[in-house]
Design an enzyme around this catalytic site. Structure first.
Site, PDB file in Angstrom:
ATOM      1  N   ASP A 195       0.812  -1.211   0.000  1.00 37.06           N
ATOM      2  CA  ASP A 195       0.000   0.000   0.000  1.00 37.06           C
ATOM      3  C   ASP A 195       0.848   1.265   0.000  1.00 37.06           C
ATOM      4  OD1 ASP A 195      -2.205  -1.600   0.062  1.00 37.06           O
ATOM      5  OD2 ASP A 195      -3.043  -0.772   1.914  1.00 37.06           O
ATOM      6  N   ARG A 244      -7.607  -5.125  -6.325  1.00 40.92           N
ATOM      7  CA  ARG A 244      -6.523  -4.171  -6.091  1.00 40.92           C
ATOM      8  C   ARG A 244      -5.159  -4.715  -6.515  1.00 40.92           C
ATOM      9  NH1 ARG A 244      -7.931  -1.279  -0.231  1.00 40.92           N
ATOM     10  NH2 ARG A 244     -10.103  -0.739  -0.730  1.00 40.92           N
TER      11      ARG A 244
END
Length: 516
Positions: A195, A244
């Protein structure tokens, strides 16, 4: 509401249990060498990514030892290579304090630091239920490690459930030959594997495996978090992921030569103005592998050379815009660095041979053939960008700063830009914070090949990491750390900037001398 998470976990590779050491084993390894290959992608930009090159090499077998190595440096920007072996877990990762670090228990904390490499060596480095957090940091390399089963709920928890996370003004990170894995999705307590948020830029993820997770990773934490970008993903395997891979909000990403297998809900999700160049990837047995999903704020993509094998596509809707079944480009993305594309048809094979930890750091030769990288010696002082002659030995010739102009990004009260070119060591310029720019400028071009940064009395050693920049075109002429004489290729310019990107204490530049 999105459907409940259903993961079909692959059989996990059995790992030999390694006894965790509760104490600290920190060994100085003189003359050690780490085969890091070459940095690629966007991490080569903005001055490049060298990690701890030129610094001391130490060996760590616990998380506490990693923190101890960081805290034992002369400053937060002193280069260091930390070779890691064994299993790093909550039981052997404690907070360590020091002027050159900002650590925490239960996570590997790379906060407010720069010029660090963490390299797995020996029989392997496994971070078990323990994440790596990079915050307000720059010039970081993470290579040849496994990070697994990091949770945000349940017990134990670490790093908000992310295997690797970056946030708050992070620059130049290269993550290479890693294995990032979970054992489920959010309902099982896990979050993302990779992330980036809150102004994270110039990152490359290469030759890595991301698997068995609900979320591969994101660039931008919300539709308004659009300050991130310039991220490259290449030669990675995404396997058994819900979504994602990555999620891109704003910014630019370059995604090439990756292989995607069993993406259950969606894959590359470009939204909120994000722009992705997606080329020569291989997608198999997956759904909605490219598009804008779960939002009405559109993203964009440029596609070429990809293979879609048994990929299904949903119907377009208000919050759903899949790129397929016949993906076409809707933007154009210019890539500033050179790279070589493998053909998409052989990408699964070469990625299977090269991606992940403990693969010998092998890379593709550009024709889908694995090759071993050349070892890079990391301890030679003759190649370190941080070693400079003494400030008392300025270059020969005339100091061209005398009589020139000057400006900067900020200045502390009581200091002046002009103080750095007045020939006096009793006056100085300081930024308003711990970082900032100071520039020398001329009305006509000068050819400059070296500068001498002289610190004011009482502040010697405060300047940490820096860049020397041709302010006319933004080219970084040299990067390193510590004040003194800095030499580079002779360059014709009208303005040169000394950019302080890290410091310990308050930087005070008494003189910014320039020489032909």
């Amino acid at each position: 509401m999105r459907r409940p998470l259903v993961l079909r976990l692959y059989a996990m590779l059995g790992l030999t249990a390694l006894a965790a050491l509760s104490g600290v084993l920190l060994l100085v390894v003189p003359g050690a060498s780490a085969a890091t290959g070459g940095v690629t992608g966007y991490a080569t930009q903005n001055g490049g990514t060298t990690g701890g090159a030129g610094g001391q090499t130490v060996r760590a077998t616990t998380g506490t030892a990693i923190h101890t190595a960081l805290c034992g440096r002369a400053s937060s920007s002193t280069p260091i290579i930390i070779e890691v072996t064994g299993t790093i877990n909550h039981g052997n990762t404690a907070k360590v304090s020091g002027d050159s670090c900002n650590t925490a228990a239960g996570v590997i904390e790379l906060k407010q630091i720069s010029n660090v490499s963490i390299i797995g060596v020996g029989s392997g480095a496994v971070f078990d239920q323990l994440g790596i957090h990079i915050r307000e940091a720059s010039n970081i390399i993470i290579q040849n490690v496994t990070i697994r089963n990091v949770k945000k709920s349940g017990s134990p928890t670490s790093n908000g459930g992310d295997a690797i996370s970056m946030e708050s003004d992070v620059r130049n990170v290269w993550v290479d030959h890693t294995t990032l894995e979970a054992s489920g999705g959010e309902s099982e307590g896990y979050d993302g594997l990779f992330d980036m948020k809150d102004n994270t830029q110039y990152v490359t993820l290469s030759y890595s495996i991301l698997r068995n997770s609900g979320r591969g990773g994101l660039i931008g934490s919300s539709e308004s978090d659009r300050s991130n970008g310039f991220v490259t993903f290449h030669h990675n395997l995404y396997s058994n992921i819900d979504s994602r891979t990555p999620l891109l909000r704003g910014g630019i990403s370059h995604i090439y030569n990756n292989t995607y297998v069993d993406l259950h809900e969606s894959g590359i999700n470009s939204r909120a103005g994000g722009r992705a160049k997606v080329e020569n990837n291989h997608f198999k047995n997956s759904k909605d592998v490219l598009g804008t999903f779960y939002t009405s704020e559109a993203g964009y993509w440029q596609v070429a050379g990809n293979i879609f094998d048994n990929v299904t596509w949903s119907s377009p809707g208000e919050d759903n815009n899949p790129a397929g079944p016949n993906p076409q480009s809707n933007t154009s993305v210019s890539i500033p660095y050179s790279y070589t594309l493998d053909g998409a048809s052989c990408v699964p094979a070469v990625v299977a041979q090269t991606a992940g930890a403990n693969k010998g750091n092998q890379v593709s030769d550009g024709n889908c053939t694995p090759q071993s990288p050349s070892p890079t010696t990391t301890t030679s002082p003759t190649t370190s960008p941080t070693v400079s002659p003494s400030p008392t030995q300025p270059p020969d010739g005339t100091n061209l700063s005398i009589g020139a102009g000057s400006d900067g990004s900020s200045k502390a009260d009581g200091t002046s830009y002009g103080n750095v070119r007045d020939g006096s060591m009793s006056t100085f310029w300081s930024p308003s914070g711990s970082t900032g720019d100071i520039s020398i400028k001329w009305s006509s071009a000068k050819t400059i090949s070296s500068i001498n940064i002289r610190e004011a009395a009482g502040s010697t050693g405060a300047i940490g990491s820096w860049q020397v920049v041709n302010a006319g075109n933004g080219t970084v002429l040299k990067s390193g750390s510590g004040a003194g004489v800095i030499s580079f290729s002779a360059t014709s310019l009208t303005k040169i900037t000394f950019r302080i990107t890290g410091s310990s204490g308050v930087p005070k530049v008494a003189e910014f001398e320039t020489y032909a």
